[in-house]
Design a protein around this motif. Structure first.
Motif, PDB file in Angstrom:
ATOM      1  N   ALA A  41      46.686  30.653  51.960  1.00  0.00           N
ATOM      2  CA  ALA A  41      47.074  31.849  52.719  1.00  0.00           C
ATOM      3  C   ALA A  41      46.991  31.627  54.233  1.00  0.00           C
ATOM      4  O   ALA A  41      46.465  32.470  54.975  1.00  0.00           O
ATOM      5  N   HIS A  42      47.512  30.512  54.688  1.00  0.00           N
ATOM      6  CA  HIS A  42      47.496  30.243  56.129  1.00  0.00           C
ATOM      7  C   HIS A  42      48.323  31.312  56.851  1.00  0.00           C
ATOM      8  O   HIS A  42      49.463  31.599  56.457  1.00  0.00           O
ATOM      9  N   PRO A  43      47.770  31.899  57.932  1.00  0.00           N
ATOM     10  CA  PRO A  43      48.467  33.051  58.561  1.00  0.00           C
ATOM     11  C   PRO A  43      49.919  32.745  58.964  1.00  0.00           C
ATOM     12  O   PRO A  43      50.798  33.593  58.775  1.00  0.00           O
ATOM     13  N   GLU A  44      50.178  31.551  59.486  1.00  0.00           N
ATOM     14  CA  GLU A  44      51.563  31.267  59.924  1.00  0.00           C
ATOM     15  C   GLU A  44      52.522  31.171  58.742  1.00  0.00           C
ATOM     16  O   GLU A  44      53.686  31.568  58.827  1.00  0.00           O
ATOM     17  N   ILE A  45      52.002  30.638  57.650  1.00  0.00           N
ATOM     18  CA  ILE A  45      52.858  30.504  56.461  1.00  0.00           C
ATOM     19  C   ILE A  45      53.079  31.878  55.823  1.00  0.00           C
ATOM     20  O   ILE A  45      54.199  32.234  55.439  1.00  0.00           O
ATOM     21  N   ILE A  46      52.004  32.651  55.770  1.00  0.00           N
ATOM     22  CA  ILE A  46      52.131  34.004  55.200  1.00  0.00           C
ATOM     23  C   ILE A  46      53.107  34.829  56.048  1.00  0.00           C
ATOM     24  O   ILE A  46      53.963  35.552  55.508  1.00  0.00           O
ATOM     25  N   ALA A  47      53.029  34.690  57.361  1.00  0.00           N
ATOM     26  CA  ALA A  47      53.942  35.449  58.235  1.00  0.00           C
ATOM     27  C   ALA A  47      55.392  35.046  57.966  1.00  0.00           C
ATOM     28  O   ALA A  47      56.284  35.901  57.833  1.00  0.00           O
ATOM     29  N   ALA A  48      55.632  33.737  57.853  1.00  0.00           N
ATOM     30  CA  ALA A  48      57.010  33.266  57.632  1.00  0.00           C
ATOM     31  C   ALA A  48      57.526  33.728  56.275  1.00  0.00           C
ATOM     32  O   ALA A  48      58.677  34.185  56.151  1.00  0.00           O
ATOM     33  N   ALA A  49      56.663  33.613  55.252  1.00  0.00           N
ATOM     34  CA  ALA A  49      57.095  34.008  53.904  1.00  0.00           C
ATOM     35  C   ALA A  49      57.313  35.516  53.836  1.00  0.00           C
ATOM     36  O   ALA A  49      58.307  35.990  53.267  1.00  0.00           O
ATOM     37  N   THR A  50      56.407  36.277  54.450  1.00  0.00           N
ATOM     38  CA  THR A  50      56.509  37.741  54.402  1.00  0.00           C
ATOM     39  C   THR A  50      57.774  38.204  55.114  1.00  0.00           C
ATOM     40  O   THR A  50      58.499  39.081  54.617  1.00  0.00           O
TER      41      THR A  50
END
Ligand SMILES: Cc1ncc(COP(=O)(O)O)c(C=O)c1O
Length: 439
Positions: A70-79
């Motif tokens: 749940a890395h914040p940058e990855i979650i932001a991109a996926a979301t």
């Protein structure tokens, strides 16, 4: 954490799950005895199970979670992508962005094609090699894992052949494997480059490809020598068979994968895991010439390739975020962390005089114990039984892969090495004390 614990929620869920899920789950490679652990959430370095136990995750979904969970940058991109749709029958900018990033980094990638798993990537690479060469057979190393496709899993989980007794045979892994599959897979030894070359030469005219995981066997535990990789490269360059580098795991070795680190020139590369940022992904990449088998032009491609979820935009967006966070220095740092774990483990073995060894490469390490009480119990190809040091580490907050394998992520650091090694040492001392008290 108490494991095993017959009163735990995981134990109860395992019991219930067995009534609707085969073996209580969907993945042979995560089944452990006496019961599988079920996770409720994961964040950074840690997973938390349904009982609330927190474990530092040294499996990292079998190497996929390059940046932990749940890395914040990855979650932001996926979301951000999810809000714009999760799948459609069109190409996407995210697909182009990830393709452009990867082809820009690796000399051997002119073109790339995305799918949903490493297994699928291996399937498609084998089919692409057959379509390109018009030849039927592939060669692979005895006991090399390339996912769960019939041709790729031939001679997996076997006692290594002693060459003095003859060349390795193609042996079925799964019941029901057709003879036609076995007839079309040539098995080579990984540890004898000359014998491997002799066997390849014998089948040269029929071989579409040699499939090799360049990091070696056992998820980086047993590296390939330069001699072996050179023999494969030379054979493929001279025989017309394609060199397929299976970099599903080894792509975490550097900016251009392990082929970049070791100067390999594969014709096709299979990818998965880290390039999806934790979402399902697979890819085949290679020279424009070979990759043209996928191209329809004005007619039908030599290798038509549909797939509802190919290049799924969520995987593409998350994968781009994950890969874009990495530069050469970030890979070097991660590999240095792998070195630090290996060094720390070696020191623990030396301090405790434990019989065993430390293996691994780049950001993957493993510890093998020869003392029976420290060993985990992993019969070849059978259900893995958590025991010995593996069980001690679980009980003290560390989730290792079977055989005490550890996979680093970018959210781990040197402090984790010290804490891990302290626990390792305490475990060796404790288990030995318990054994001598029991004797
Ligand atoms: C070298 C290698 N190839 C292929 C695969 C299959 O990938 P997936 O599990 O995504 O199907 C794996 C999985 O661990 C692997 O280690």
């Amino acid at each position: 954490m108490k494991y095993p614990n017959s009163g735990s929620k995981s134990a109860a869920l395992f019991k219930r799950a067995q009534s609707v899920l085969t073996d209580g789950g969907s993945r042979s490679t995560i089944r452990i005895a006496p019961y599988s652990i079920y996770v409720r959430s994961a964040q950074g370095k840690y997973v938390t199970d349904v009982d609330g136990n927190r474990l530092m995750d040294f499996n990292n979904n079998y190497t996929a979670m390059l940046h932990g969970h749940a890395h914040p940058e990855i979650i932001a991109a996926a979301t951000e992508q999810i809000t714009r749709g999760t799948g459609y029958s069109f190409g996407s900018e995210a697909e182009y962005a990830l393709a452009d990033l990867l082809c820009g980094r690796v000399d051997n990638f002119d073109k790339i094609r995305f799918m949903n798993s490493g297994t699928e990537a291996v399937m498609k690479a084998i089919k692409a090699a057959r379509a390109y060469t018009g030849r039927p057979k592939i060669a692979k190393c005895e006991n090399a894992y390339h996912g769960s496709y019939d041709f790729a899993e031939v001679s997996l989980g076997v006692e290594p052949t002693r060459l003095a007794d003859g060349d390795p045979l193609s042996r079925a892994y799964a019941h029901g494997t057709p003879q036609g599959v076995l007839d079309n897979v040539i098995v080579i030894p990984h540890d004898d480059p000359e014998a491997a070359r002799r066997i390849l030469d014998e089948h040269a005219e029929d071989l579409a490809a040699v499939l090799v995981d360049p990091i070696g066997l056992g998820m980086a535990r047993i590296p390939h020598t330069d001699e072996f990789l050179n023999q494969v490269q030379e054979f493929c360059d001279s025989s017309g068979a394609l060199f397929i580098a299976d970099e599903v795991v080894s792509f975490r070795a550097g900016l251009a994968g392990l082929q970049g680190e070791r100067g390999l020139r594969p014709h096709l590369t299979t990818l998965g895991k880290i390039i999806g940022g934790g979402f399902p992904v697979g890819a085949v990449a290679g020279s424009a010439d070979v990759m043209s088998v996928f191209e329809a032009g004005e007619g039908r491609a030599k290798l038509p390739h549909g797939g509802t979820y190919n290049a799924n935009p969520v995987s593409m967006a998350a994968g781009f975020a994950a890969m874009n966070m990495m530069n050469a220095e970030a890979f070097d740092d991660l590999n240095a962390l792998g070195d630090a774990f290996r060094q720390g483990c070696r020191e623990v073995l030396a301090l405790t005089d434990a019989e065993g060894g430390v293996q691994g490469q780049y950001s993957i390490f493993s510890i093998t114990f020869n003392e029976p009480e420290l060993k985990d119990d992993a019969a070849r190809g059978a259900v893995y039984r958590s025991s010995g040091m593996h069980r001690y580490m679980v009980q003290h907050g560390y989730w290792m892969s079977p055989g005490m394998l550890g996979v680093c992520s970018t959210v781990m650091d040197r402090k984790d090495v010290d804490a891990f090694c302290e626990t390792l040492k305490a475990g060796i001392d404790t288990i030995r004390d318990e054994c001598s008290n029991a004797a």
